[in-house]
Design an enzyme around this catalytic site. Structure first.
Site, PDB file in Angstrom:
ATOM      1  N   SER A 104       0.874  -1.164   0.000  1.00  0.00           N
ATOM      2  CA  SER A 104       0.000   0.000   0.000  1.00  0.00           C
ATOM      3  C   SER A 104       0.913   1.216   0.000  1.00  0.00           C
ATOM      4  CB  SER A 104      -0.913  -0.006   1.217  1.00  0.00           C
ATOM      5  OG  SER A 104      -0.164   0.251   2.366  1.00  0.00           O
ATOM      6  N   GLU A 112       0.350   8.550 -12.641  1.00  0.00           N
ATOM      7  CA  GLU A 112      -0.744   7.703 -13.121  1.00  0.00           C
ATOM      8  C   GLU A 112      -2.044   8.079 -12.435  1.00  0.00           C
ATOM      9  OE1 GLU A 112       0.287   3.523 -12.546  1.00  0.00           O
ATOM     10  OE2 GLU A 112       2.396   4.081 -12.518  1.00  0.00           O
ATOM     11  N   LYS A 151      -5.237   7.351 -10.320  1.00  0.00           N
ATOM     12  CA  LYS A 151      -5.572   6.358  -9.307  1.00  0.00           C
ATOM     13  C   LYS A 151      -7.026   5.966  -9.541  1.00  0.00           C
ATOM     14  CE  LYS A 151      -5.096   5.842  -4.324  1.00  0.00           C
ATOM     15  NZ  LYS A 151      -6.481   5.399  -4.120  1.00  0.00           N
ATOM     16  N   ASP A 192     -10.575   4.488  -9.211  1.00  0.00           N
ATOM     17  CA  ASP A 192     -11.378   4.179  -8.030  1.00  0.00           C
ATOM     18  C   ASP A 192     -12.189   2.911  -8.286  1.00  0.00           C
ATOM     19  OD1 ASP A 192     -12.373   4.463  -5.535  1.00  0.00           O
ATOM     20  OD2 ASP A 192     -13.831   6.013  -6.054  1.00  0.00           O
ATOM     21  N   TYR A 206      -1.250  -1.876 -13.990  1.00  0.00           N
ATOM     22  CA  TYR A 206      -0.202  -0.886 -13.751  1.00  0.00           C
ATOM     23  C   TYR A 206       1.087  -1.452 -13.176  1.00  0.00           C
ATOM     24  CZ  TYR A 206      -2.386  -1.089  -9.139  1.00  0.00           C
ATOM     25  OH  TYR A 206      -2.933  -1.522  -7.957  1.00  0.00           O
ATOM     26  N   LYS A 245       5.276   7.202  -9.106  1.00  0.00           N
ATOM     27  CA  LYS A 245       6.199   6.104  -8.798  1.00  0.00           C
ATOM     28  C   LYS A 245       7.513   6.310  -9.524  1.00  0.00           C
ATOM     29  CE  LYS A 245       2.692   2.526  -9.075  1.00  0.00           C
ATOM     30  NZ  LYS A 245       2.254   1.648 -10.162  1.00  0.00           N
ATOM     31  N   LYS A 304      -4.243  12.036  -2.960  1.00  0.00           N
ATOM     32  CA  LYS A 304      -5.708  11.907  -2.928  1.00  0.00           C
ATOM     33  C   LYS A 304      -6.321  13.273  -3.198  1.00  0.00           C
ATOM     34  CE  LYS A 304      -7.486   8.583  -0.796  1.00  0.00           C
ATOM     35  NZ  LYS A 304      -8.227   7.429  -1.279  1.00  0.00           N
ATOM     36  N   CYS A 353     -27.578   4.472  29.305  1.00  0.00           N
ATOM     37  CA  CYS A 353     -27.592   3.741  28.034  1.00  0.00           C
ATOM     38  C   CYS A 353     -28.996   3.807  27.443  1.00  0.00           C
ATOM     39  CB  CYS A 353     -27.200   2.280  28.274  1.00  0.00           C
ATOM     40  SG  CYS A 353     -27.448   1.234  26.830  1.00  0.00           S
ATOM     41  N   CYS A 395     -30.589  -0.048  27.474  1.00  0.00           N
ATOM     42  CA  CYS A 395     -30.939  -0.804  28.671  1.00  0.00           C
ATOM     43  C   CYS A 395     -31.130   0.090  29.895  1.00  0.00           C
ATOM     44  CB  CYS A 395     -29.866  -1.850  28.975  1.00  0.00           C
ATOM     45  SG  CYS A 395     -28.313  -1.125  29.538  1.00  0.00           S
ATOM     46  N   CYS A 417     -21.706   1.863  28.195  1.00  0.00           N
ATOM     47  CA  CYS A 417     -22.741   1.180  28.962  1.00  0.00           C
ATOM     48  C   CYS A 417     -22.050   0.017  29.657  1.00  0.00           C
ATOM     49  CB  CYS A 417     -23.843   0.656  28.035  1.00  0.00           C
ATOM     50  SG  CYS A 417     -24.843  -0.644  28.792  1.00  0.00           S
ATOM     51  N   CYS A 459     -26.618  -5.919  28.343  1.00  0.00           N
ATOM     52  CA  CYS A 459     -27.315  -4.932  27.513  1.00  0.00           C
ATOM     53  C   CYS A 459     -27.645  -5.547  26.146  1.00  0.00           C
ATOM     54  CB  CYS A 459     -26.416  -3.716  27.345  1.00  0.00           C
ATOM     55  SG  CYS A 459     -27.050  -2.501  26.197  1.00  0.00           S
TER      56      CYS A 459
HETATM   57 ZN   LIG Z   1     -26.872  -0.750  27.695  1.00  0.00          ZN
END
Ligand SMILES: [Zn+2]
Length: 660
Positions: free
Chosen positions: A84, A110, A112, A114, A215, A278, A302, A394, A397, A410, A415
């Protein structure tokens, strides 16, 4: 009846012609025959193949229409590094990266794409496997579906093994048309592509017009640079993105290229979410090397996150499996970057306070990294409304909530929201991966009181479901099959599925490698309250240790483990050598070539890592050893030049046996 020589020759000829026409049509975009003629030839070949099945080959052009076979999506280990890239969110970051390169460095710019990242593995010229990126080490084998993508060459004129990386995508136009016909439309082409790639029936995938750009090609020995790789790939019939350019390290040129692509983005027939840069030369790449996570020779830029404006209509509090209470803004539906947003997470009270957010405020919402929508800022206050405060109890509950760190929890283990969350986590793809038992079915089982904690999943008599609407015999059978199959999940997955806070797959794998190879060893360490057993493992911190000890000492957890063990789940490792051998601690290794004992060669990597060594993708001056098998050209030369110790397989075997 066997096909005679004449028919055999005809089938070969038809396949040859159809392959060429497919290439002309789908890759070059210049068909030399009419659709009618193409269909005629295609039908003739299909007829021959169905009459004489021995004529049908894995790379036959008829395979493009898919089959009704259920694709199993086996997990497959990658045999090439699926890296990556480091990400940049501004042009300045890309410029900074470029400035660190030696002068005169040539690099590619290049688009990218999607889409869905894929690795195509060819063996002796035939597409043997198509594997999703997965976690970079292991992906899903989606060959059946990928074979239906017409621009994927099923056969290439290349002997030996070749892996090619690319992106499968759906053009915007096809996406719009297709999405209109769907009951539940997809948010963007990428999501639809990902869905199609995982269809169980490849015939369904075949009708969607998915495309491919490649690529990266992993030639052995490596070619000198990316241009040479592209040339070869083009020659073999792979579709390359025509927008790729090669630049030298010139800031003006780089900036103008980014500007040009940013301006051109809306006009493209497909979606891109950034640009990739690259370094082109293979030798320069190796010289630049890698950080812990990314190659230093590449960066992904990006595009700025798309944003939109909307109004907060309310704030709900969701309770997760660990009891964590997360405030979520319900907003007036707004389209951002191609998808409709109606819920936006607010993380915790601190974040709300920072925004000074009230119900009724007008806000700016962004989709960072094009995935998780977030409230960026308040544009217009709903005057007079108080800043939102999370409830003290919560909402599910009614238990009094407790604060821990930045979050509110909680504390009630019973719960219903937590139980639901734990069950759904347990069956999830990355845990027990119970096929055919989805979230909706789980909600139904919980609602009816059939299942309230994980062992129930293995004890429930699913035939009882047949008296309810929507549960036919087939469906029930498939659930039972999925439940049974999940029993073969390895210990590491079972352990993660227990849902112990902070104990993720990475920590589990480190701890198992350190010798904690059965649940009894874990329970024993927890019982003694011995944190050092966990803390002595590099990468495991005090909060994980405390969480594991706390969780494994709770009677409910112990009871659940015993129950699951009785149900047949795996609570110890298959055969992993126990004890800690750290003879390679602190050393850095690179591996090249192929081996007699270690097939695939990842097995050699395991042996090194098990003993504390680190395996890197390229030889550099910091590498201690090059483990060199048969073949393997470039790395050996590099190692020799840098004075890196070269170890052959025999010597390596002695080393791991402790004979050296
Ligand atoms: Zn709860």
């Amino acid at each position: 009846m066997e096909a005679g020589r004449e028919l055999r020759a005809e089938a070969l000829r038809l396949a040859e012609d159809l392959r060429r026409y497919q290439y002309e049509y789908y890759v070059l975009g210049r068909p030399s025959v009419s659709d009618l003629e193409y269909d005629r030839l295609f039908d003739r070949l299909s007829a021959l193949e169905s009459r004489y099945p021995e004529l049908k080959t894995a790379d036959s052009p008829t395979q493009r229409v898919g089959s009704d076979l259920e694709a199993g999506f086996e997990e497959t280990a990658h045999t090439v590094p699926v890296l990556s890239l480091d990400k940049a969110y501004s042009v300045a970051e890309v410029v900074a990266w470029m400035r660190r390169l030696p002068p005169q460095t040539v690099f590619s710019a290049e688009q990218k794409i999607d889409g869905v990242s894929i690795v195509l593995y060819y063996e002796n010229g035939v597409l043997a496997r198509a594997v999703t990126r997965g976690n970079g080490f292991v992906g899903n084998d989606v060959s059946e579906n990928v074979r239906t993508v017409r621009s994927v060459p099923l056969r290439i004129p290349y002997e030996g093994k070749l892996a090619v990386r690319g992106e499968i995508y759906l053009p915007k136009k096809d996406f719009e048309l297709l999405n209109k016909t769907l009951e539940v439309p997809f948010a963007n082409p990428r999501n639809l592509t990902a869905g199609v790639i995982r269809r169980k029936q490849s015939r369904e995938a075949a009708v969607v017009g998915l495309r491919l750009f490649v690529y990266e090609g992993f030639f052995e020995p490596p070619l000198p640079d990316q241009q040479a790789v592209f040339e070869k790939l083009r020659e073999y019939g792979f579709p390359l993105n025509p927008h790729t350019v090669f630049l030298t390290a010139d800031e003006e040129r780089l900036r103008s290229q980014i500007e040009k692509e940013t301006r051109g983005r809306p006009l493209l027939p497909y979606e891109i979410d950034g640009l990739v840069f690259k370094v082109a030369s293979t030798a320069e790449r190796e010289a630049l090397g890698y950080t812990e996570h990314h190659p230093k020779w590449a960066i992904a830029y990006k595009f700025e996150s798309p944003t939109g404006e909307t109004t907060v209509e309310g704030i709900d509090v969701q309770v997760g499996r660990t009891g964590r209470m997360t405030p979520v803004a319900r907003v007036a539906p707004v389209e951002i970057g191609g998808s409709m947003i109606s819920n936006v997470t607010l993380h915790n009270q601190d974040y709300i306070d920072l925004l000074e957010l009230s119900v009724g405020d007008r806000v700016q919402v962004s989709k960072r990294g094009d995935v998780i929508p977030a409230v960026e800022r308040v544009i217009e206050k709903n005057e007079g409304a108080p800043v939102y405060k999370m409830p003290e109890r919560c909402p599910e509950c009614g238990a009094e909530a407790e604060n821990a760190g930045a979050h509110r929890f909680c504390p009630n283990g019973d719960c219903p929201a937590q139980k639901r969350g734990r069950l759904k986590f347990f069956i999830g793809r990355d845990q027990m991966n119970i096929e055919n038992l989805g979230g909706e079915t789980m909600d139904f089982l919980i609602g009816k009181g059939f299942v309230s904690f994980p062992p129930d999943i293995y004890r429930f008599d699913y035939t009882k479901l047949m008296k309810y609407d929507g549960f036919g015999e087939k469906k029930v059978e498939s659930i039972v099959r999925g439940v049974e199959k999940s029993k073969s999940q390895p210990f590491a997955k079972v352990l993660v599925s227990l849902g112990i806070p902070e104990l993720g797959p990475k920590a589990v794998s480190l701890l198992i490698d350190s010798g904690l190879t059965s649940i009894d060893l874990w329970l024993e360490a927890a019982e003694k309250g011995d944190e050092s057993v966990f803390l002595s493992v590099k990468g495991v911190g005090p909060s994980i240790a405390a969480s594991v000890i706390g969780a494994l000492n709770r009677p409910e957890m112990r009871g659940m483990i015993e129950d699951l063990r009785r149900c047949g789940l795996s609570f110890e490792c298959g055969k992993r050598s126990s004890g800690t051998d750290s003879r390679f601690e602190g050393t850095s290794w690179c591996i090249t070539g192929s081996f007699g004992h270690f097939k695939p060669r990842e097995k050699a990597q395991e042996e090194i890592e098990k003993r504390g060594g680190r395996v890197v993708a390229a030889v550099s001056s910091k590498t201690d050893y090059l483990l060199a098998g048969e073949g393997g050209g470039g790395k050996r030369g590099k190692a020799e030049a840098l004075g890196v110790t070269i170890i052959d397989e025999q010597r390596f075997l002695k080393m791991i046996k402790g004979e050296e």
